[in-house]
Design a protein around this motif. Sequence first.
Motif, PDB file in Angstrom:
ATOM      1  N   CYS A  27       0.808  -1.220   0.000  1.00  0.00           N
ATOM      2  CA  CYS A  27       0.000   0.000   0.000  1.00  0.00           C
ATOM      3  C   CYS A  27       0.838   1.264   0.000  1.00  0.00           C
ATOM      4  O   CYS A  27       0.306   2.377  -0.040  1.00  0.00           O
ATOM      5  N   ALA A  28       2.147   1.127   0.047  1.00  0.00           N
ATOM      6  CA  ALA A  28       3.032   2.293   0.086  1.00  0.00           C
ATOM      7  C   ALA A  28       3.684   2.516  -1.270  1.00  0.00           C
ATOM      8  O   ALA A  28       3.964   1.564  -1.990  1.00  0.00           O
ATOM      9  N   PRO A  29       3.932   3.772  -1.629  1.00  0.00           N
ATOM     10  CA  PRO A  29       3.665   4.967  -0.832  1.00  0.00           C
ATOM     11  C   PRO A  29       2.203   5.389  -0.891  1.00  0.00           C
ATOM     12  O   PRO A  29       1.456   4.960  -1.763  1.00  0.00           O
ATOM     13  N   CYS A  30       1.844   6.249   0.056  1.00  0.00           N
ATOM     14  CA  CYS A  30       0.496   6.798   0.097  1.00  0.00           C
ATOM     15  C   CYS A  30       0.587   8.237   0.591  1.00  0.00           C
ATOM     16  O   CYS A  30       1.644   8.662   1.055  1.00  0.00           O
ATOM     17  N   PRO A  31      -0.505   9.003   0.531  1.00  0.00           N
ATOM     18  CA  PRO A  31      -0.443  10.391   1.002  1.00  0.00           C
ATOM     19  C   PRO A  31      -0.044  10.527   2.462  1.00  0.00           C
ATOM     20  O   PRO A  31       0.542  11.532   2.863  1.00  0.00           O
ATOM     21  N   GLY A  32      -0.386   9.537   3.288  1.00  0.00           N
ATOM     22  CA  GLY A  32       0.119   9.510   4.645  1.00  0.00           C
ATOM     23  C   GLY A  32      -0.682  10.247   5.696  1.00  0.00           C
ATOM     24  O   GLY A  32      -0.340  10.183   6.881  1.00  0.00           O
ATOM     25  N   TYR A  33      -1.749  10.926   5.312  1.00  0.00           N
ATOM     26  CA  TYR A  33      -2.526  11.669   6.307  1.00  0.00           C
ATOM     27  C   TYR A  33      -3.157  10.725   7.331  1.00  0.00           C
ATOM     28  O   TYR A  33      -3.188  10.999   8.528  1.00  0.00           O
ATOM     29  N   THR A  34      -3.663   9.605   6.842  1.00  0.00           N
ATOM     30  CA  THR A  34      -4.185   8.533   7.688  1.00  0.00           C
ATOM     31  C   THR A  34      -3.810   7.207   7.039  1.00  0.00           C
ATOM     32  O   THR A  34      -3.372   7.173   5.875  1.00  0.00           O
ATOM     33  N   CYS A  35      -3.977   6.115   7.771  1.00  0.00           N
ATOM     34  CA  CYS A  35      -3.730   4.782   7.217  1.00  0.00           C
ATOM     35  C   CYS A  35      -5.057   4.169   6.798  1.00  0.00           C
ATOM     36  O   CYS A  35      -5.949   3.970   7.631  1.00  0.00           O
ATOM     37  N   ALA A  36      -5.186   3.872   5.511  1.00  0.00           N
ATOM     38  CA  ALA A  36      -6.437   3.338   4.977  1.00  0.00           C
ATOM     39  C   ALA A  36      -6.489   1.815   5.004  1.00  0.00           C
ATOM     40  O   ALA A  36      -7.536   1.220   4.732  1.00  0.00           O
ATOM     41  N   GLN A  37      -5.365   1.169   5.359  1.00  0.00           N
ATOM     42  CA  GLN A  37      -5.281  -0.290   5.277  1.00  0.00           C
ATOM     43  C   GLN A  37      -5.303  -0.981   6.637  1.00  0.00           C
ATOM     44  O   GLN A  37      -5.746  -2.113   6.762  1.00  0.00           O
ATOM     45  N   PHE A  38      -4.801  -0.316   7.661  1.00  0.00           N
ATOM     46  CA  PHE A  38      -4.667  -0.955   8.970  1.00  0.00           C
ATOM     47  C   PHE A  38      -5.188  -0.022  10.063  1.00  0.00           C
ATOM     48  O   PHE A  38      -5.336   1.183   9.846  1.00  0.00           O
ATOM     49  N   GLU A  39      -5.421  -0.572  11.236  1.00  0.00           N
ATOM     50  CA  GLU A  39      -5.830   0.261  12.363  1.00  0.00           C
ATOM     51  C   GLU A  39      -4.732   1.238  12.749  1.00  0.00           C
ATOM     52  O   GLU A  39      -4.997   2.349  13.210  1.00  0.00           O
ATOM     53  N   ALA A  40      -3.489   0.817  12.594  1.00  0.00           N
ATOM     54  CA  ALA A  40      -2.326   1.673  12.823  1.00  0.00           C
ATOM     55  C   ALA A  40      -1.404   1.531  11.625  1.00  0.00           C
ATOM     56  O   ALA A  40      -1.409   0.486  10.951  1.00  0.00           O
ATOM     57  N   PRO A  41      -0.614   2.560  11.326  1.00  0.00           N
ATOM     58  CA  PRO A  41       0.235   2.522  10.125  1.00  0.00           C
ATOM     59  C   PRO A  41       1.367   1.506  10.232  1.00  0.00           C
ATOM     60  O   PRO A  41       2.395   1.769  10.859  1.00  0.00           O
ATOM     61  N   GLU A  42       1.165   0.353   9.609  1.00  0.00           N
ATOM     62  CA  GLU A  42       2.149  -0.726   9.697  1.00  0.00           C
ATOM     63  C   GLU A  42       3.432  -0.418   8.939  1.00  0.00           C
ATOM     64  O   GLU A  42       4.486  -0.957   9.247  1.00  0.00           O
ATOM     65  N   CYS A  43       3.369   0.451   7.948  1.00  0.00           N
ATOM     66  CA  CYS A  43       4.563   0.755   7.156  1.00  0.00           C
ATOM     67  C   CYS A  43       5.690   1.272   8.034  1.00  0.00           C
ATOM     68  O   CYS A  43       6.860   0.911   7.849  1.00  0.00           O
ATOM     69  N   ILE A  44       5.349   2.109   9.003  1.00  0.00           N
ATOM     70  CA  ILE A  44       6.373   2.651   9.895  1.00  0.00           C
ATOM     71  C   ILE A  44       6.577   1.760  11.116  1.00  0.00           C
ATOM     72  O   ILE A  44       7.690   1.616  11.630  1.00  0.00           O
ATOM     73  N   ARG A  45       5.526   1.098  11.577  1.00  0.00           N
ATOM     74  CA  ARG A  45       5.623   0.254  12.771  1.00  0.00           C
ATOM     75  C   ARG A  45       6.493  -0.977  12.544  1.00  0.00           C
ATOM     76  O   ARG A  45       7.103  -1.497  13.488  1.00  0.00           O
ATOM     77  N   ARG A  46       6.545  -1.450  11.300  1.00  0.00           N
ATOM     78  CA  ARG A  46       7.270  -2.692  11.016  1.00  0.00           C
ATOM     79  C   ARG A  46       8.762  -2.487  10.751  1.00  0.00           C
ATOM     80  O   ARG A  46       9.492  -3.464  10.549  1.00  0.00           O
TER      81      ARG A  46
END
Length: 391
Positions: free
Chosen positions: A348-367
């Motif tokens: 799902c990345a990249p994305c605009p980043g204002y909110t996460c549309a795929q997960f409850e929390a932004p996994e791209c940065i959490r992982r």
Amino acid sequence: MKSLCAKAQSRSGASDLPVWERSENQPNDAQAKLLGAQRIDWQKVRAVLVVRLRSIGDTVLATPSLYALRRFLPHARIDVLLEDWVAPLLENCPDVDQVITVKRGSLFERARLLPRLRRARYDVAFNLHGGTTSTFLTAASGARHRVGYADYRYTWLYNHAAPPSAELWQRKETHSVEQQLALLGWTGVPVTDRPPTRLSLNPKAVRTITEKLMSRGVNLATLYALVHPAAAFDTKRWASANFARVIEHLHARGLAAVAIAAPHEAKVLTDLECEAQVPLITFSDLSLPEITALAAGARLFVGNDSGIAHIAAAVRTPAVVVFGSSNVAHWRPWAAGAAEVVRESMPCAPCPGYTCAQFEAPECIRRVPVDNVLAAVERMLAHKARLPNDE
């Protein structure tokens, strides 16, 4: 802590994955070429306006274009129009004659600015931003040649509308710096050497940040790393606990950690202090010139994808930048120094980043694993040690 001025001026090197060693990021005045035909009679150009509104990173990433213009037009007046809060970044910039400012969101300030722009009698105005406000300010300048991209809104306000930068560079993806340079190159300014970003140090800011560091126990012999744990969106902010592990690693390697954030982000620093098991120096009240000086004196920068990361790259401090939602190809550090991006690939990345549309929390940065960032830190420290003329 080494002399900040000397350190900023003496670093040499270049910045490709995993460490960007981009020889094309070293300015080569003799080999720089155009990206298009001569659409303007440059011999008659005496004054140029560059419009670049918005953020810290946007301002830093415009500096290669300012350099290219000054190199091409050494005797012309080159002014840049910025939002007032970021204008201090370009204090003492040798490529700019005058920094013109406008207050963000103020219709009155914009209206008040129009007569001044008219009186300046610009021959050429480049809009490096493309937003509605910057478009109208470019048009209001009354410049004979008004240059923007054909996909900007209100294109009819320009009399020079360029094709997409990817078409001009003949590449699928382009960096923000390349996008801006391409607009100049399309009109006849040599840009193909793709210069690095650059920032000048403010002597007063060097003195004040030196005093602030010494008051916190960072003396002239102290090596320190600059840490920036804040970011504009949750999708770009790596956890404070993760940064704490990095700070502990730096401490074990003999580097003090200096963490910074904006005043409204002070809680991020408080969280970091609670998580870290080693001493930590924090600032949430530094001016942009002080941050630039602080970055110039650092042995290493570690932080999120942000404007501060671009400041560090512009003063050639080796950088490890943690990416989440952003487009790495477009927003990675662009400089003559060593830099490395650490991220986890997500469909799902990249994305605009204002909110996460795929997960409850932004996994791209959490992982993003701590170990990967620590490995990048080690590579940057080793690379930094090999750079010549660093003392």
